[in-house]
Design a protein around this motif. Structure first.
Motif: not given
Length: 326
Positions: A233, A235, A242, A246, A249-250, A265, A267, A283, A287, A289, A302
């Motif tokens: 993902d 974002w 984006c 969330v 997506l969660q 995810s 960034s 976020r 997930l 990051h 993506p």
């Protein structure tokens, strides 16, 4: 449609000439309503107006060069717009840009032209040849100004890189680009980028050595996900859609928590500081990051990435759309 007489007559003063140069560009918005002759006369008028400005004002050489470059790029851009406007009206443009403008090298082969972004596009669009080799040869033999070569060469190579068939012709393309790198002393980054793009071929293993940073600054090696399906993902904290996706997506991650799917995810924020998304859609973990060290990641798009070693089990059945974009 009849064009105003002032657009078809030699302008009497520098101020009027400059205004007419601008008016011609505005008139192209009605290119779909013009006859072919009216359109051609209007586009040819850019150069005539520039010559009139220069003649009437007795401008110094640098100012003359600027006016000619400005008129040329206006005419070139207007021709491109006319192609679009005529196509919308189911009409054709029956003449080429060479019918309304002098050879591009006669006007654009100057350091000042490098300051006109659309001038570089005009050079690219008028270079003869189809292959990268032919077009580079045309550029380097037809233009003397190094700034033009330095600006246009990357445009030609990036076009080659973005359209090349890496799946069926990789070895040939690599050899071609290596030869061009030697011939024109191209930066090594182009050949390196070509080789790296082989990883985009469907069915090939995910490349090794891809590392990013997590929220806490720890290095994460993508090879640690080997053998699993990885949902990537991309974002950014400034991207409203984006952040709005969330919760969905969660929810999806929770539904697939017992599967062989990992959600990551990444960034795209350019700052190395921890990204802070909009407060209403934070976020939070679980997930992961990730971000690149000091720079945003350079991923093509993506994607759901399959890393087959060993092949993962089949994906679970999903009965609804995985991601809802409001």
């Amino acid at each position: 449609m009849s064009m105003p007489a002032t657009l078809l007559c030699p302008p009497p003063s520098p101020g009027l000439s400059i205004r007419l140069l601008q008016t011609r560009g505005i008139a192209i918005g009605k290119a779909g309503e013009m006859t072919g002759d009216e359109l051609r006369d209007n586009l040819r008028g850019f150069s005539a107006d520039a010559d009139a400005v220069i003649s009437a004002a007795k401008l110094p050489a640098p100012a003359q060069e600027f006016i000619r470059l400005w008129a040329y790029t206006l005419a070139s851009d207007s021709y491109s717009m006319a192609l679009y406007m005529r196509s919308r009206a189911d009409k054709q443009v029956t003449f080429s840009v060479s019918d309304i403008l002098p050879p591009p090298a006669a006007i654009l082969d100057t350091p000042m032209a490098a300051g006109f972004p659309s001038a570089m596009g005009a050079v690219v669009s008028t270079l003869p040849g189809k292959s990268l080799e032919e077009r580079l040869e045309s550029l380097h033999s037809g233009y003397r100004t190094q700034a033009i070569k330095d600006n246009v060469t990357p445009m030609l190579i990036e076009s080659f890189l973005s359209s090349f068939d890496y799946k069926n012709d990789f070895e040939s393309g690599e050899a071609r680009l290596a030869a061009l790198t030697d011939r024109y002393s191209l930066p090594a980054k182009y050949l390196a980028g070509f080789r790296a793009r082989r990883a985009t071929v469907p069915g090939l293993p995910f490349p090794s050595g891809i590392t990013l940073l997590d929220r806490d600054g720890n290095t994460v090696d993508f090879s640690s996900f080997r053998g699993k399906y990885v949902y990537v993902d991309l974002w950014a904290s400034w991207c409203g859609p984006c952040c709005k996706e969330v919760p969905f997506l969660q929810k999806l991650e929770k539904e697939l928590s017992d599967s062989n799917v990992i959600f990551v995810s990444i960034s795209c924020d350019s700052s190395t500081a921890r990204p802070q998304p909009q407060a209403q859609y934070p976020r939070h973990p679980p997930l992961p990051h990730l971000r690149s060290p000091g720079q945003p990641p350079h991923l093509q798009r993506p994607a759901s990435l399959l890393i087959p070693d060993p092949p993962p089990p089949p994906l679970p059945q999903i009965t609804h759309s995985p991601i809802h974009r409001p």
